[in-house]
Design a protein around this motif. Structure first.
Motif, PDB file in Angstrom:
ATOM      1  N   HIS A 101       0.836  -1.204   0.000  1.00  0.00           N
ATOM      2  CA  HIS A 101       0.000   0.000   0.000  1.00  0.00           C
ATOM      3  C   HIS A 101       0.874   1.258   0.000  1.00  0.00           C
ATOM      4  O   HIS A 101       0.627   2.196  -0.779  1.00  0.00           O
ATOM      5  CB  HIS A 101      -0.917  -0.023   1.215  1.00  0.00           C
ATOM      6  CG  HIS A 101      -1.723   1.223   1.398  1.00  0.00           C
ATOM      7  ND1 HIS A 101      -2.809   1.530   0.611  1.00  0.00           N
ATOM      8  CD2 HIS A 101      -1.597   2.265   2.283  1.00  0.00           C
ATOM      9  CE1 HIS A 101      -3.323   2.697   0.986  1.00  0.00           C
ATOM     10  NE2 HIS A 101      -2.611   3.154   1.997  1.00  0.00           N
ATOM     11  N   TRP A 102       1.878   1.278   0.844  1.00  0.00           N
ATOM     12  CA  TRP A 102       2.777   2.432   0.894  1.00  0.00           C
ATOM     13  C   TRP A 102       3.603   2.558  -0.379  1.00  0.00           C
ATOM     14  O   TRP A 102       3.865   3.668  -0.845  1.00  0.00           O
ATOM     15  CB  TRP A 102       3.685   2.318   2.117  1.00  0.00           C
ATOM     16  CG  TRP A 102       2.956   2.449   3.401  1.00  0.00           C
ATOM     17  CD1 TRP A 102       1.832   3.190   3.636  1.00  0.00           C
ATOM     18  CD2 TRP A 102       3.260   1.814   4.654  1.00  0.00           C
ATOM     19  NE1 TRP A 102       1.427   3.062   4.937  1.00  0.00           N
ATOM     20  CE2 TRP A 102       2.278   2.226   5.590  1.00  0.00           C
ATOM     21  CE3 TRP A 102       4.259   0.936   5.068  1.00  0.00           C
ATOM     22  CZ2 TRP A 102       2.275   1.804   6.908  1.00  0.00           C
ATOM     23  CZ3 TRP A 102       4.268   0.503   6.382  1.00  0.00           C
ATOM     24  CH2 TRP A 102       3.292   0.929   7.285  1.00  0.00           C
ATOM     25  N   GLN A 103       4.014   1.421  -0.956  1.00  0.00           N
ATOM     26  CA  GLN A 103       4.816   1.453  -2.174  1.00  0.00           C
ATOM     27  C   GLN A 103       4.018   2.035  -3.338  1.00  0.00           C
ATOM     28  O   GLN A 103       4.563   2.777  -4.170  1.00  0.00           O
ATOM     29  CB  GLN A 103       5.302   0.045  -2.514  1.00  0.00           C
ATOM     30  CG  GLN A 103       6.307  -0.012  -3.659  1.00  0.00           C
ATOM     31  CD  GLN A 103       7.608   0.683  -3.314  1.00  0.00           C
ATOM     32  OE1 GLN A 103       8.100   0.550  -2.199  1.00  0.00           O
ATOM     33  NE2 GLN A 103       8.154   1.421  -4.262  1.00  0.00           N
ATOM     34  N   ARG A 104       2.734   1.709  -3.419  1.00  0.00           N
ATOM     35  CA  ARG A 104       1.892   2.264  -4.483  1.00  0.00           C
ATOM     36  C   ARG A 104       1.777   3.778  -4.360  1.00  0.00           C
ATOM     37  O   ARG A 104       1.818   4.497  -5.379  1.00  0.00           O
ATOM     38  CB  ARG A 104       0.501   1.619  -4.440  1.00  0.00           C
ATOM     39  CG  ARG A 104       0.454   0.204  -4.981  1.00  0.00           C
ATOM     40  CD  ARG A 104      -0.978  -0.240  -5.213  1.00  0.00           C
ATOM     41  NE  ARG A 104      -1.741  -0.262  -3.973  1.00  0.00           N
ATOM     42  CZ  ARG A 104      -1.891  -1.337  -3.215  1.00  0.00           C
ATOM     43  NH1 ARG A 104      -1.298  -2.475  -3.553  1.00  0.00           N
ATOM     44  NH2 ARG A 104      -2.617  -1.289  -2.113  1.00  0.00           N
ATOM     45  N   LYS A 105       1.654   4.277  -3.150  1.00  0.00           N
ATOM     46  CA  LYS A 105       1.543   5.714  -2.954  1.00  0.00           C
ATOM     47  C   LYS A 105       2.843   6.427  -3.341  1.00  0.00           C
ATOM     48  O   LYS A 105       2.824   7.481  -3.983  1.00  0.00           O
ATOM     49  CB  LYS A 105       1.181   6.021  -1.500  1.00  0.00           C
ATOM     50  CG  LYS A 105      -0.192   5.509  -1.086  1.00  0.00           C
ATOM     51  CD  LYS A 105      -0.493   5.790   0.362  1.00  0.00           C
ATOM     52  CE  LYS A 105      -0.670   7.264   0.629  1.00  0.00           C
ATOM     53  NZ  LYS A 105      -1.117   7.524   2.016  1.00  0.00           N
ATOM     54  N   GLY A 165       8.743  15.514  -5.951  1.00  0.00           N
ATOM     55  CA  GLY A 165       9.967  14.991  -5.354  1.00  0.00           C
ATOM     56  C   GLY A 165      10.041  15.251  -3.861  1.00  0.00           C
ATOM     57  O   GLY A 165      10.509  14.395  -3.098  1.00  0.00           O
ATOM     58  N   TYR A 166       9.589  16.420  -3.439  1.00  0.00           N
ATOM     59  CA  TYR A 166       9.575  16.720  -2.010  1.00  0.00           C
ATOM     60  C   TYR A 166       8.592  15.814  -1.271  1.00  0.00           C
ATOM     61  O   TYR A 166       8.886  15.326  -0.169  1.00  0.00           O
ATOM     62  CB  TYR A 166       9.201  18.191  -1.811  1.00  0.00           C
ATOM     63  CG  TYR A 166       9.182  18.627  -0.369  1.00  0.00           C
ATOM     64  CD1 TYR A 166      10.358  18.713   0.369  1.00  0.00           C
ATOM     65  CD2 TYR A 166       7.980  18.961   0.260  1.00  0.00           C
ATOM     66  CE1 TYR A 166      10.344  19.107   1.691  1.00  0.00           C
ATOM     67  CE2 TYR A 166       7.959  19.361   1.583  1.00  0.00           C
ATOM     68  CZ  TYR A 166       9.145  19.432   2.293  1.00  0.00           C
ATOM     69  OH  TYR A 166       9.121  19.824   3.613  1.00  0.00           O
ATOM     70  N   LYS A 172       8.556   8.676   2.012  1.00  0.00           N
ATOM     71  CA  LYS A 172       9.531   7.607   2.241  1.00  0.00           C
ATOM     72  C   LYS A 172      10.001   7.608   3.688  1.00  0.00           C
ATOM     73  O   LYS A 172      10.155   6.552   4.297  1.00  0.00           O
ATOM     74  CB  LYS A 172      10.733   7.787   1.302  1.00  0.00           C
ATOM     75  CG  LYS A 172      10.493   7.330  -0.117  1.00  0.00           C
ATOM     76  CD  LYS A 172      11.736   7.496  -0.965  1.00  0.00           C
ATOM     77  CE  LYS A 172      12.864   6.653  -0.440  1.00  0.00           C
ATOM     78  NZ  LYS A 172      14.079   6.761  -1.278  1.00  0.00           N
ATOM     79  N   HIS A 173      10.218   8.780   4.259  1.00  0.00           N
ATOM     80  CA  HIS A 173      10.633   8.856   5.664  1.00  0.00           C
ATOM     81  C   HIS A 173       9.547   8.306   6.582  1.00  0.00           C
ATOM     82  O   HIS A 173       9.840   7.545   7.519  1.00  0.00           O
ATOM     83  CB  HIS A 173      10.950  10.309   6.011  1.00  0.00           C
ATOM     84  CG  HIS A 173      11.280  10.516   7.460  1.00  0.00           C
ATOM     85  ND1 HIS A 173      12.477  10.121   8.020  1.00  0.00           N
ATOM     86  CD2 HIS A 173      10.565  11.071   8.478  1.00  0.00           C
ATOM     87  CE1 HIS A 173      12.494  10.416   9.299  1.00  0.00           C
ATOM     88  NE2 HIS A 173      11.337  10.998   9.612  1.00  0.00           N
ATOM     89  N   TRP A 174       8.308   8.654   6.324  1.00  0.00           N
ATOM     90  CA  TRP A 174       7.205   8.155   7.144  1.00  0.00           C
ATOM     91  C   TRP A 174       7.091   6.638   7.064  1.00  0.00           C
ATOM     92  O   TRP A 174       7.043   5.940   8.085  1.00  0.00           O
ATOM     93  CB  TRP A 174       5.886   8.786   6.679  1.00  0.00           C
ATOM     94  CG  TRP A 174       5.715  10.216   7.067  1.00  0.00           C
ATOM     95  CD1 TRP A 174       6.451  10.917   7.984  1.00  0.00           C
ATOM     96  CD2 TRP A 174       4.739  11.126   6.550  1.00  0.00           C
ATOM     97  NE1 TRP A 174       5.995  12.211   8.062  1.00  0.00           N
ATOM     98  CE2 TRP A 174       4.944  12.373   7.200  1.00  0.00           C
ATOM     99  CE3 TRP A 174       3.726  11.028   5.598  1.00  0.00           C
ATOM    100  CZ2 TRP A 174       4.169  13.483   6.930  1.00  0.00           C
ATOM    101  CZ3 TRP A 174       2.950  12.140   5.322  1.00  0.00           C
ATOM    102  CH2 TRP A 174       3.177  13.354   5.991  1.00  0.00           C
ATOM    103  N   TYR A 175       7.057   6.130   5.854  1.00  0.00           N
ATOM    104  CA  TYR A 175       6.755   4.715   5.660  1.00  0.00           C
ATOM    105  C   TYR A 175       7.921   3.820   6.046  1.00  0.00           C
ATOM    106  O   TYR A 175       7.704   2.687   6.496  1.00  0.00           O
ATOM    107  CB  TYR A 175       6.340   4.468   4.211  1.00  0.00           C
ATOM    108  CG  TYR A 175       5.123   5.260   3.794  1.00  0.00           C
ATOM    109  CD1 TYR A 175       4.162   5.618   4.735  1.00  0.00           C
ATOM    110  CD2 TYR A 175       4.925   5.662   2.478  1.00  0.00           C
ATOM    111  CE1 TYR A 175       3.050   6.349   4.380  1.00  0.00           C
ATOM    112  CE2 TYR A 175       3.808   6.394   2.114  1.00  0.00           C
ATOM    113  CZ  TYR A 175       2.880   6.742   3.057  1.00  0.00           C
ATOM    114  OH  TYR A 175       1.767   7.476   2.695  1.00  0.00           O
TER     115      TYR A 175
END
Length: 220
Positions: A101-105, A165-166, A172-175
């Motif tokens: 799920h996170w990778q899709r986002k 990009g931001y 990425k930091h969250w997940y």
């Protein structure tokens, strides 16, 4: 040769409107993602104490974790891991589903990082042809109109890519932090289940020994 050049000229000019529409759609999409990211940020702040309490319980290797509730994928997955107990396949499946799920986002945002500047570059190059033609025939108005389109699409494309990009960096930091804590929780939960099985084996061992002793006395 002139006919082929003319065909390419017509085709490239025909792409200008679709490129501008796609760039406008990308801008709306990235602004929508900014709103969703802000909503997720507020939700994370709202459940920060709950997350810290659960993390502290996991670090201290407590047998019971506090209940978790919320709409975040992390909290739902953590509750699923807690309910799974020692069901290792179910724990692994819950973590893999959250990771997908996170990778899709993140992949969606990464696509806009590349799409925005690409559309901006196309929107820059396509109007340069008519602008040069206008310059050759002395039509300054046509040249200026095409240059305005070229510069505007460049700015919008770079803005979309920069903003996306931001957002990729933030998500990425969250997940990564969420996934690390989920894996840690799963390892802790497996570690809690192993002693209980070992203790059960130790409890069964004297019983089996007494049974064999009793059988020996009966045979004697």
């Amino acid at each position: 040769m002139n006919q082929i050049t003319h065909v390419f000229y017509i085709l490239s000019n025909a792409l200008l409107i679709p490129v501008m529409l796609l760039l406008l759609f990308s801008l709306i999409r990235v602004l929508t993602q900014c709103g969703r990211s802000l909503q997720e940020f507020l939700s994370r702040n709202q459940h920060r104490e709950q997350r810290q309490t659960v993390e502290l319980a996991i670090q201290q290797n407590q047998a019971e974790w506090p209940e978790t509730s919320g709409n975040e994928e992390f909290l739902r997955t953590l509750q699923q891991i807690r309910n799974a107990g020692d069901d290792l396949p179910r724990i692994a499946y819950s973590i893999s589903q959250a990771e997908m799920h996170w990778q899709r986002k993140v992949d969606l945002l990464r696509g806009m990082v590349k799409l925005g500047p690409s559309l901006g570059l196309m929107g820059t190059l396509i109007p340069l042809g008519p602008a040069l033609v206008g310059l050759a025939v002395g039509d300054i108005q046509t040249m200026s109109n095409n240059l305005v389109i070229a510069f505007s699409t460049t700015v919008l494309g770079l803005f979309v890519g920069m903003l996306a990009g931001y957002l990729v960096t933030i998500h990425k930091h969250w997940y990564q932090a969420d996934l690390s804590l989920l894996n840690f929780a799963a390892e802790r939960l497996c570690g809690l289940s192993e002693p209980s099985e070992h203790q059960q084996q130790q409890e069964e061992k004297p019983i089996n020994t007494r049974t064999r002793d009793a059988g020996d006395r009966i045979h004697v």
